[in-house]
Design an enzyme around this catalytic site. Structure first.
Site, short mmCIF file in Angstrom:
data_model
loop_
_atom_site.label_atom_id
_atom_site.label_comp_id
_atom_site.label_asym_id
_atom_site.label_seq_id
_atom_site.Cartn_x
_atom_site.Cartn_y
_atom_site.Cartn_z
N THR A 1 -37.20 50.17 46.45
CA THR A 1 -36.08 50.15 47.49
C THR A 1 -36.81 50.46 48.42
O THR A 1 -37.20 50.01 49.87
CB THR A 1 -35.23 51.45 47.76
OG1 THR A 1 -36.56 52.48 46.99
CG2 THR A 1 -34.39 51.06 46.11
N GLN B 1 -28.58 48.63 34.48
CA GLN B 1 -30.17 49.61 33.16
C GLN B 1 -29.86 49.62 32.22
O GLN B 1 -30.88 49.72 31.32
CB GLN B 1 -29.96 51.29 34.54
CG GLN B 1 -30.96 51.68 33.48
CD GLN B 1 -31.76 52.75 34.85
OE1 GLN B 1 -30.57 52.79 35.62
NE2 GLN B 1 -31.60 54.34 34.29
N ARG C 1 -26.59 51.76 49.73
CA ARG C 1 -27.33 51.73 50.56
C ARG C 1 -27.28 50.09 51.20
O ARG C 1 -26.60 49.20 50.82
CB ARG C 1 -28.83 51.08 48.90
CG ARG C 1 -28.79 52.42 48.25
CD ARG C 1 -30.04 52.22 47.20
NE ARG C 1 -29.66 53.52 45.96
CZ ARG C 1 -31.41 54.03 45.86
NH1 ARG C 1 -31.97 53.17 46.89
NH2 ARG C 1 -31.51 54.72 45.50
N HIS D 1 -42.00 60.27 42.57
CA HIS D 1 -41.74 59.20 41.61
C HIS D 1 -42.69 59.76 40.49
O HIS D 1 -43.05 59.08 39.29
CB HIS D 1 -42.32 57.79 41.72
CG HIS D 1 -41.06 57.26 42.82
ND1 HIS D 1 -41.26 56.77 44.06
CD2 HIS D 1 -39.55 57.02 42.15
CE1 HIS D 1 -40.18 56.38 44.38
NE2 HIS D 1 -38.94 56.58 43.34
N ASP E 1 -30.57 63.03 37.74
CA ASP E 1 -29.67 61.67 38.58
C ASP E 1 -29.98 60.92 37.66
O ASP E 1 -28.79 59.59 37.78
CB ASP E 1 -30.69 61.91 39.94
CG ASP E 1 -31.46 61.39 39.57
OD1 ASP E 1 -32.03 60.55 39.09
OD2 ASP E 1 -31.57 60.61 41.26
N LYS F 1 -26.62 59.39 45.50
CA LYS F 1 -26.31 58.67 47.16
C LYS F 1 -25.43 58.45 47.63
O LYS F 1 -24.13 58.77 46.48
CB LYS F 1 -27.22 57.55 46.40
CG LYS F 1 -28.17 56.92 47.04
CD LYS F 1 -29.15 57.31 47.65
CE LYS F 1 -30.56 56.91 47.46
NZ LYS F 1 -31.68 57.94 48.57
N HIS G 1 -42.89 57.68 46.18
CA HIS G 1 -43.37 59.02 46.46
C HIS G 1 -43.60 60.18 45.89
O HIS G 1 -43.90 59.70 44.63
CB HIS G 1 -42.99 59.32 48.12
CG HIS G 1 -41.29 59.39 47.18
ND1 HIS G 1 -40.49 60.11 46.68
CD2 HIS G 1 -40.17 58.43 47.36
CE1 HIS G 1 -39.50 60.41 45.77
NE2 HIS G 1 -39.19 58.78 46.87
N LYS H 1 -40.98 66.43 50.96
CA LYS H 1 -40.42 65.76 52.41
C LYS H 1 -40.98 67.08 53.13
O LYS H 1 -41.46 67.98 53.04
CB LYS H 1 -39.17 66.28 52.77
CG LYS H 1 -38.51 65.05 51.61
CD LYS H 1 -38.39 63.67 52.40
CE LYS H 1 -36.95 61.91 51.77
NZ LYS H 1 -37.52 61.55 51.99
N THR H 2 -42.46 66.54 54.13
CA THR H 2 -42.63 67.12 55.38
C THR H 2 -41.92 66.72 56.76
O THR H 2 -40.56 66.36 56.86
CB THR H 2 -43.86 66.70 55.63
OG1 THR H 2 -43.90 65.27 55.66
CG2 THR H 2 -44.55 67.05 53.81
N LYS I 1 -35.07 69.49 49.12
CA LYS I 1 -36.03 68.21 48.06
C LYS I 1 -37.19 68.05 48.90
O LYS I 1 -37.85 68.53 49.90
CB LYS I 1 -35.56 66.74 48.76
CG LYS I 1 -35.75 65.62 48.01
CD LYS I 1 -35.13 64.53 48.14
CE LYS I 1 -35.00 63.50 47.57
NZ LYS I 1 -34.44 62.10 47.65
#
Length: 425
Positions: free
Chosen positions: A40, A175, A86, A48, A196, A82, A45, A234-235, A231
């Site tokens: 995506t 999938q 998307r 993963h 998820d 989500k 990140h 994330k920063t 989450k």
């Protein structure tokens, strides 16, 4: 400790379709497993990493991993987790992203170690040739609509204002077909993923059983969160990426070295290959003296070395010590740039550095380290001012171009911990 027990100790199991049967199968000999990564974006990140590291744990135990780049599923977008549809990527965007993440997927696994060498696969290779009618006949007829509607990822969206499109609704079929194809062509018997993905994974397990009569398993690991439940990864400046062009090795290291006390033990288990005695020793040391942050530094060192390599990690650690008074030394310019970016920074007119240069007193005020020239003189007289981490020669010191680090920066320090930087332009 065997592989399954180690995974359980590390907290890497959320659900398994049949844990006892899987344990028995793993004990019998090598198993082939896969984990999918949809492109995506043009970089994975830190979230993963769980999939990549779990594949690696299986490989280290003698099993064969198949990291999957979702060239086909990335065209659709997974609705799991989500709240809205998307944005669909163009074929050009997707091709670029797949090319980028393939290199990242190859970094943590061994692709040349004999029978259990990793193999990178792309689901576009086997999905793209299928016609729509062939897909409906070969795949769609094996999926009861009631079972598809019962998936949590679908139910949550069905009840929302955003709803769910047929495009995203069909993702679980794609999938599931991946699992079937890999079972048929590679003997793959295990799919892993985040919690998820449970609905998508169980759809694949059921499909392989219906279509091929195969015995396969699904395994999910918990999604990683911060201590407050928010989450992970994330920063304030955004996601922490694996691509050093998007998140430098220095910032990557700093992300992990700033891990909350309440989470450092969990992250050591999940993100490193340190053995249990070493982790428990770090946890004990952390409990005895949290302020030393020994566990955080070990975590940051291990993960940064895995993702960016040991040489880059050593350079980052050396650069990190600059903010504790260490010499700039042989720090690479790119890493030093990241250090400077962490500090209050003010511009410096480079022409002032010509000739006799500019008084350090004036620069201390310009940088904000000292409120006035009088305060600057007192600090200089007291010996508490450092230029590029070297103690100032005194009130009369002047700064010229030769004093700039890498020809661009002046690192100023007051006392032990107050830093500021000036950038010449």
């Amino acid at each position: 400790m065997d592989l399954i027990d180690d995974l359980l100790w590390r907290g890497l199991l959320a659900d398994c379709t049949d844990l006892d049967a899987l344990r028995k199968r793993v004990a019998e000999g090598p198993i082939t497993l896969y984990c999918g990564f949809d492109p995506t974006g043009d970089s994975l990140h830190v979230g993963h990493l769980m999939g990549q590291l779990t594949l690696r744990r299986f490989q280290r135990a003698g099993h064969r991993p198949l990291p999957l780049a979702g060239g086909a599923t990335g065209m659709i977008g997974d609705p799991s987790g989500k709240s809205a549809e998307r944005n669909l990527l163009t074929r050009e965007q997707l091709a670029h992203n797949v090319a980028c993440i393939k290199g990242q997927l190859a970094r943590l696994l061994d692709f040349d170690c004999g029978a259990n060498s990793a193999q990178l696969v792309d689901n576009a290779d086997w999905t793209a040739p299928l016609s729509f009618l062939d897909f409906l006949r070969e795949v769609g007829k094996h999926f009861p609509l009631s079972a598809m509607l019962a998936k949590d990822s679908v139910k949550s969206r069905m009840g929302s204002d955003a709803g769910i499109s047929y495009t995203e609704f069909s993702y679980q079929l794609l999938q599931a077909y991946d699992f079937y194809h890999l079972y048929q062509t590679h003997g793959c018997q295990l799919q892993i993923g985040g919690s998820d993905q449970w609905g998508n994974i169980t759809a694949g397990v059921d499909f392989v059983r219906r279509k091929a009569g195969g015995l396969v398993w699904g395994w999910t690991f918990p999604l990683i969160t911060k201590a407050d439940g928010s989450k992970f990864g994330k920063t304030e400046s955004g996601a922490v990426w694996l691509d050093p062009q998007r998140t430098s090795a220095y910032r990557f290291y700093q992300f992990f070295v700033n891990t909350e006390d309440a989470k450092v033990g969990e992250y050591l288990r999940k993100f490193t290959f340190l053995e249990r005695p070493a982790i428990e020793a770090l946890e004990a040391a952390h409990a005895a003296n949290p302020g030393a942050r020994e566990a955080q530094r070990a975590l940051a060192r291990e993960v940064t070395s895995l993702v960016h390599g040991a040489p880059a990690c050593e350079a980052v650690i050396a650069a990190s010590q600059i903010l504790f008074g260490a010499e700039i030394g042989d720090t690479p310019e790119a890493v030093f740039t990241d250090v400077i970016a962490e500090l209050p920074n003010a511009p410096l007119d480079a022409t002032l550095l010509d000739g006799a240069g500019v008084a350090l007193v004036d620069l201390l005020v310009a940088s904000g380290l000292c409120a006035s020239k009088g305060q600057a003189r007192r600090d200089l007289e007291g010996g508490g001012i450092y230029v590029n981490n070297r103690r100032s020669s005194g009130v009369e010191q002047r700064i010229g171009r030769s004093d700039l680090a890498f020809g661009r920066w002046l690192l100023l320090r007051k006392g032990k911990k107050s830093y500021a930087a000036l950038t010449a332009a």
